[in-house]
Design an enzyme around this catalytic site. Sequence first.
Site, PDB file in Angstrom:
ATOM      1  N   PRO A  93      24.124  49.052  45.039  1.00 19.95           N
ATOM      2  CA  PRO A  93      23.352  49.820  46.015  1.00 19.95           C
ATOM      3  C   PRO A  93      23.376  51.314  45.652  1.00 19.95           C
ATOM      4  CG  PRO A  93      25.047  48.467  47.091  1.00 19.95           C
ATOM      5  CD  PRO A  93      25.322  48.439  45.629  1.00 19.95           C
ATOM      6  N   TYR A  98      19.195  42.867  50.034  1.00 28.65           N
ATOM      7  CA  TYR A  98      20.407  43.538  49.557  1.00 28.65           C
ATOM      8  C   TYR A  98      21.417  43.784  50.668  1.00 28.65           C
ATOM      9  CZ  TYR A  98      17.691  43.947  45.384  1.00 28.65           C
ATOM     10  OH  TYR A  98      16.946  43.623  44.278  1.00 28.65           O
ATOM     11  N   LEU A  99      20.982  43.600  51.911  1.00 33.55           N
ATOM     12  CA  LEU A  99      21.924  43.778  53.014  1.00 33.55           C
ATOM     13  C   LEU A  99      22.622  42.465  53.344  1.00 33.55           C
ATOM     14  CD1 LEU A  99      22.982  45.951  54.943  1.00 33.55           C
ATOM     15  CD2 LEU A  99      21.240  45.236  56.588  1.00 33.55           C
ATOM     16  N   GLN A 100      21.903  41.345  53.131  1.00 38.17           N
ATOM     17  CA  GLN A 100      22.457  40.065  53.613  1.00 38.17           C
ATOM     18  C   GLN A 100      23.857  39.797  53.075  1.00 38.17           C
ATOM     19  OE1 GLN A 100      20.752  36.467  51.294  1.00 38.17           O
ATOM     20  NE2 GLN A 100      18.874  37.424  51.983  1.00 38.17           N
ATOM     21  N   ASP A 101      24.086  39.970  51.776  1.00 35.63           N
ATOM     22  CA  ASP A 101      25.418  39.642  51.229  1.00 35.63           C
ATOM     23  C   ASP A 101      26.484  40.650  51.655  1.00 35.63           C
ATOM     24  OD1 ASP A 101      23.971  41.427  49.358  1.00 35.63           O
ATOM     25  OD2 ASP A 101      25.792  41.330  48.166  1.00 35.63           O
ATOM     26  N   GLN A 102      26.062  41.885  51.958  1.00 36.55           N
ATOM     27  CA  GLN A 102      27.037  42.919  52.343  1.00 36.55           C
ATOM     28  C   GLN A 102      27.569  42.714  53.763  1.00 36.55           C
ATOM     29  OE1 GLN A 102      26.351  47.082  50.964  1.00 36.55           O
ATOM     30  NE2 GLN A 102      24.314  46.369  50.412  1.00 36.55           N
ATOM     31  N   HIS A 119      24.102  36.126  45.522  1.00 40.76           N
ATOM     32  CA  HIS A 119      25.191  37.008  45.980  1.00 40.76           C
ATOM     33  C   HIS A 119      25.695  36.560  47.356  1.00 40.76           C
ATOM     34  CE1 HIS A 119      24.937  41.061  43.622  1.00 40.76           C
ATOM     35  NE2 HIS A 119      25.081  40.026  42.838  1.00 40.76           N
TER      36      HIS A 119
END
Length: 309
Positions: free
Chosen positions: A74, A237-241, A263
């Site tokens: 990110p 890109y937010l889902q795995d975080q 991820h």
Amino acid sequence: MIRDFCDGHLEGAEIGSTEIMFTPEKIKGGVHTADTKTAGSVCLLMQVSMPCALFAACPSELRLKGGTNAEMAPQIDYTAMVFKPIVEKFGFTFNCDIKMRGYYPKGGGEVIIRMSPVKQLNPINLTDRGSVTKIYGRAFVAGVLPFKVAKDMAAAAVRCIRKEIRDLYVNIQPVQETKDQAFGNGNGIIIIAETSTGCLFAGSSLGKRGVNADKVGIEAAEMLLANLRHGGAVDEYLQDQLIIFMALASGISRIKTGPVTLHTQTAIHFAEQLAKAKFTVKKSEDEEDASKDTYIIECQGIGMTNPNL
């Protein structure tokens, strides 16, 4: 950094090693520095340390050095503008102070994260996407790159978005970063879409030698548009975080996403193995999602409590 953070014992953590042995002890908080010495991502250092800081004995200050805007991770702008406001819904806050931006290959960036521990994390429900209400962003150049590059990236991105979303003003600011704000040369762009229910989506891209500015802008715009098409409430890109926080929280968390990334599948696998949280991933049953690749990730969190508070 995590070893020092919790007075742990670490073996085999060197380049080329195929196995590491890590034995954590009590998480103590305080001031910790981690330096990748390259353009290695400060955001990935933050990702690994944040869950620990939440369950520490006292407030933490993390001085993270390396690349702030690096490939395969990110960008710091994403962390500050998308990740931060959403992850704080779990019931904590953190401060992200960008002291210096650093780019590939030298790095040289520095970010200071400050946060206090919590007793327990709240579950979240991010399933109502709402409608897009604003689109904004920044296109930046640093070092020897001309300001025109930033303007060209922004203009190309706006043109691309306009083809699909005609009724919203798209505000992408071109920025020239000065020597005291950025180390080395770099360029890139991040574009954020905000919805009526407070959901945030992003598309971003970094410039590379020999790639024209228009292409960088269009790549970011297309990534944002793709993330808006799938009907989820978080971007890819937010889902795995969010997985680790869902696993540690007390109660049931639900997030609506587009296609579940590898991820995210990996994060779920390890959260189930290590934390014993229970996850289910199901296709969304909403009528408007029928023709789309939309999923609900649900987690029964373990309700981790901070023994120090």
